[in-house]
Design a protein around this motif. Sequence first.
Motif: not given
Length: 319
Positions: A210-211, A214-215, A259-260, A263, A267-268
Amino acid sequence: MAPGDPARASGNDTPVTQFILLGFSKYPDLQELFFGGFLLIYAVTVVGNLGMMALIFTDSRLHSPMYFFLSVLSFLDICYSSVVTPKLLADLLVSDKSISFAGCVVQMTFFVMHATAESFLLASMACDRYMAICRPLHYGSIMTKETCLQLVAASYAFGGANSAIQTGNVFSLPFCGPNQVAHFFCDIQPLLRLACANTAVAGVVLYIFSALVTFLPAALILTSYSSVLAAIGRMRSAAGREKALSTCASHFLAIALFYSTVIFTYVQPHGSTNDASGQVVSVFYTIITPMLNPFIYSLRNKEVKDALQRKLRIKLFPC
């Protein structure tokens, strides 16, 4: 009980054949209101994005890489919203909120594929703006039709790869006990909580990939737009600066919305959000954001507004 707890393996050994999507069942008095609201949003999403696609394809002045990517974005928004919303609408009307095991696999597969593809498509759109503003002399030779098609194909390839990894990561685990999913669609984290096995490794796989999806695109987008903003600041023409800023502002707003929420959801650290907040954020990026994108791009884009006005004039005053 938290994901990854070995005690989960000591439950019922009967394999799960279907899941129950609890969704918004905690609010029985609001089911009709939810149905009406989500149906309206979904209708606006489909009509708005189809209208954007039709406008771009039928107006020759919008046949440029930027608008080609925008038409693909509209297609992706329709796809991943349609993977989730029709089932949600049906569940709001009936008491049987079940989905078959195979149906859950299919829903997750297509949702992750299209959402990931959108992440990389937004990065492609940022690169297009970088080339158009920072390398205008090379724009036509680099951003050809073939290049655009390759970028879209690559977005789908990344989407398919991430979907295969994430779906396989979840459904390779045994499901033999509880089958009530605390969500309105088959999402990764709620399903991991139901697995009858230690999900620590699966949680790490979820976090890493996921990171990555997205990142990495987000870093490319931020790098591109940093150069774009610097180039806009050096422009001598006030009209040129205004046009470039307007276009980039539309892109950046759509990017920030997407993205907000993604994430925040994926991505937590595991367990950092509860089911209620997770569902609210999921509603935003699966249902609301796909509806907003056509309006974000059309209301802040003079070329799109002019094209729409031309089409309306032709329809209303054919002579």
